[in-house]
Enzyme design. Structure first.
Site, PDB file in Angstrom:
ATOM      1  N   TRP A 116       0.827  -1.031  -0.086  1.00  0.00           N
ATOM      2  CA  TRP A 116       0.065   0.003   0.043  1.00  0.00           C
ATOM      3  C   TRP A 116       0.964   1.218   0.065  1.00  0.00           C
ATOM      4  O   TRP A 116       0.466   2.209  -0.846  1.00  0.00           O
ATOM      5  CB  TRP A 116      -1.151   0.002   1.253  1.00  0.00           C
ATOM      6  N   ASP A 194      -1.122   6.373   6.691  1.00  0.00           N
ATOM      7  CA  ASP A 194      -2.308   5.473   6.333  1.00  0.00           C
ATOM      8  C   ASP A 194      -2.586   4.739   7.366  1.00  0.00           C
ATOM      9  O   ASP A 194      -1.834   3.767   7.753  1.00  0.00           O
ATOM     10  CB  ASP A 194      -2.000   4.960   4.773  1.00  0.00           C
ATOM     11  N   LYS A 218     -12.277  -1.409   6.967  1.00  0.00           N
ATOM     12  CA  LYS A 218     -11.802  -2.936   7.727  1.00  0.00           C
ATOM     13  C   LYS A 218     -12.074  -2.720   9.119  1.00  0.00           C
ATOM     14  O   LYS A 218     -12.616  -3.826   9.609  1.00  0.00           O
ATOM     15  CB  LYS A 218     -10.235  -2.796   7.448  1.00  0.00           C
TER      16      LYS A 218
END
Lengths: 391, 391
Positions: A116, A194, A218
């Site tokens: 990511w 993040d 999530k």
């Protein structure tokens, strides 16, 4: 339809996201979808500028502030588009702010510690921003370890707007255990994280961050809403003419933090049902004891799983350096990967699902976000023992 | 919770959006939120790359193709971010495609016929694209009329990528009744339409359009998902180096049509519950007779309302030119605007809600999207008569 029941057996689902949410939240939201607060319209069917919708937005912000103890120096807002849109919006906005403060283009320092953060750095480069990769753990460890900050490339203090990290790498199963100290990150360089896969799983000191970005799907909600927590001094942009002069691409208006914040996250139509679910998840988290309580459970869940896996080195491999193992995504492989299918199907027989690893890593991954219960983890641990003993 | 019922009295709600959806769709979705297809996880809790999620995406596309008779020359995809993100993404992508086809930057021709097309043209200019405003009805009629194409500024055929129109202007209550003929739009210039507030309300000939963009939250779904229908020949971009050379800003990756389409709308996490609701709305539309059936009802609804309003010129003013009156958003004012509050509150007593006009126009607005029933409109018509007679 009369035969249907608005209930379910508690899932033992370990998918990496979108992930499970508390059943009680979904039940409440199901009623609110059809009729909200006794009205005969649902929460998804009203204007995003109506009082009930504004209250949903404001309550969601207030819950976040309470749970994360967000100081008045910081502002909370929401965007659509998940982490992927965040990769773009962070570069646009922080570089535009740096131009306002310094008159220069400035650059982003990126820690590439997994899939990511790699994507985020690549997106900034693609859009035309200047990027310094200060650590890249792909070559050194296939994203399974993170060297200490002292071994990272020094940050160019004179020209750097922010240091970007992905606090928890969902695919690779690494998680930062601390944030860079003043020894590494120069004053004036903002820490950007993040936290899409570990937001609200543990206590953090928000004051230390310039910006936190987290897709909801999530730990805290449905896909379609992304949480931003920004230091107020980072909101302002240089004017458009200055940005163009410096060769800084402008953020599309839906990603333009000053506009979004000035309109309380409703410049364009905020997905209000999705925001409402986020609000309900946060309210439940507060009612269940807040961050301290969930962090304790999350630590126990991760500890139980890693302890069980480490017990059978001849059966299971945990590729991630114990120093940076994620408490959210427990990645492991079988020594004999021809047994992967058997592991998955035997687990499914015990109603343990969502365990297949990411296609880029293979093996297994147990994602144990906030809504995954200690009971579910205990059932998985039991199976891990049984499977190992059967080998 | 046991006392709650998953049902409601049918709303008579005329809000401009987000707007009401069929109760039966919301009921089905409420169950699916908690348990989808007999599993103990809901449709919002699974991977966007899992089989059930992919099937939701594919079914939604198939329903759109069936309802709008979309030819094989066109592709369907979904983005987050509503019309506002569409304003940006259309300019980025079509200009990048024009560069691929011609090697030139190209420009967009914009018809400014209301608040939304104005915003779209402004966003394209802000981002650095070249814009020709070919008609602007603000000065001529305060956005209440649309002159014939023959009176518009001619399109620069040599340098224009697309002609942009907002097919239905929600705030101002105008709607195009036809599309430009070959007399006005040169061959090779693509027609682009924002249909956020009238998608699937009437039959259209998709083959005539280069691109159709529509946020779901008025006629067909919850906020958070936007429908795109694009001519396949418009997907390709010039490469990034060429775009940079031409001074064309790159689309952020979440808005990058080639990437989104190559990943079946799941490059980043598609809001799958929101997509599922869209799918259910479309399935119900098919089961209820498709576009022809809903168009007939919509025409009757609009006709009933305008006829009633026109009957009392001493009480009601309909500012919009009868030639371009919207069948979705019926805008009207009271001659005596000091009675606005009484009108709204008397209507509310009859459970007729959501009638307040947009703040920029004032007065009243009855939005009569697909899910607003003929019965609701008849009740409103009855009230319009009563109120006028009481004056």
């Amino acid at each position: 339809m009369s035969a249907k029941v608005l209930d379910r057996e508690e899932p033992n689902y370990f998918g990496a996201g979108p992930a499970i949410l508390p059943t009680s939240v979904l039940q409440e939201a199901a009623y609110d979808l059809i009729s909200y607060q006794g009205e005969n319209v649902g929460i998804g069917e009203i204007s995003h500028r109506s009082k009930p919708a504004i209250k949903v937005i404001d309550d969601t912000k207030a819950h976040l502030k309470e749970l994360l103890n967000i100081p008045d120096t910081h502002e909370v807002f929401f965007l659509q588009g998940g982490g992927t849109s965040g990769f773009s919006s962070i570069a646009y906005n922080l570089i535009a702010n740096y131009a306002a403060k310094t008159g220069k283009k400035g650059k982003g320092a990126y820690a590439v510690t997994g899939s990511w953060s790699k994507k985020s750095a690549e997106e900034a480069v693609r859009l035309g921003f200047d990027v310094d990769v200060v650590v890249d753990t792909k070559a050194s460890s296939k994203f399974t370890a993170i060297p200490p900050y002292s071994e990272w490339k020094p940050i160019d203090a004179e020209n750097t707007s922010f240091l970007y990290v992905c606090d928890n790498e969902t695919v690779n199963g690494t998680e930062f255990q601390d944030i860079p100290s003043a020894d590494y990150i120069p004053e004036g360089v903002e820490l950007v994280a993040d936290m899409s896969s570990n937001i609200l799983s543990k206590k953090i000191d928000v004051a230390k961050y310039g910006l936190i970005m987290a897709g909801a799907q999530k730990n805290v909600g449905l896909a379609g809403i992304t949480i931003y927590i920004i230091k107020k001094s980072l909101i302002e942009h240089a004017d458009d003419a200055k940005l163009k002069e410096l060769g800084i691409p402008l953020a599309p208006i839906a990603f333009h933090y000053p506009t979004v914040i000035a309109n309380n996250s409703a410049y364009n139509t905020i997905p209000i049902f999705t925001t409402h679910i986020l609000k309900l998840v946060l309210a439940k988290l507060i009612a269940s004891g807040g961050i301290e309580a969930i962090q304790k459970i999350n630590e126990e869940k991760a500890s139980l799983l890693y302890t069980a896996l480490d017990q059978y080195p001849e059966v299971y491999t945990v590729p991630v350096d114990p120093k940076v193992r994620s408490k959210m995504n427990v990645v492991f492989t079988l020594k004999d990967d021809s047994k992967d299918g058997v592991f998955i199907s035997d687990a499914a027989e015990r109603k343990l699902t969502g365990l297949k690893g990411h296609r880029s890593v293979g093996g297994m991954r147990a994602s144990i976000y906030n809504a995954v219960s200690l009971d579910s983890v205990k059932l998985l641990v039991e199976f891990i023992h049984e499977f190992a003993k059967g080998e």
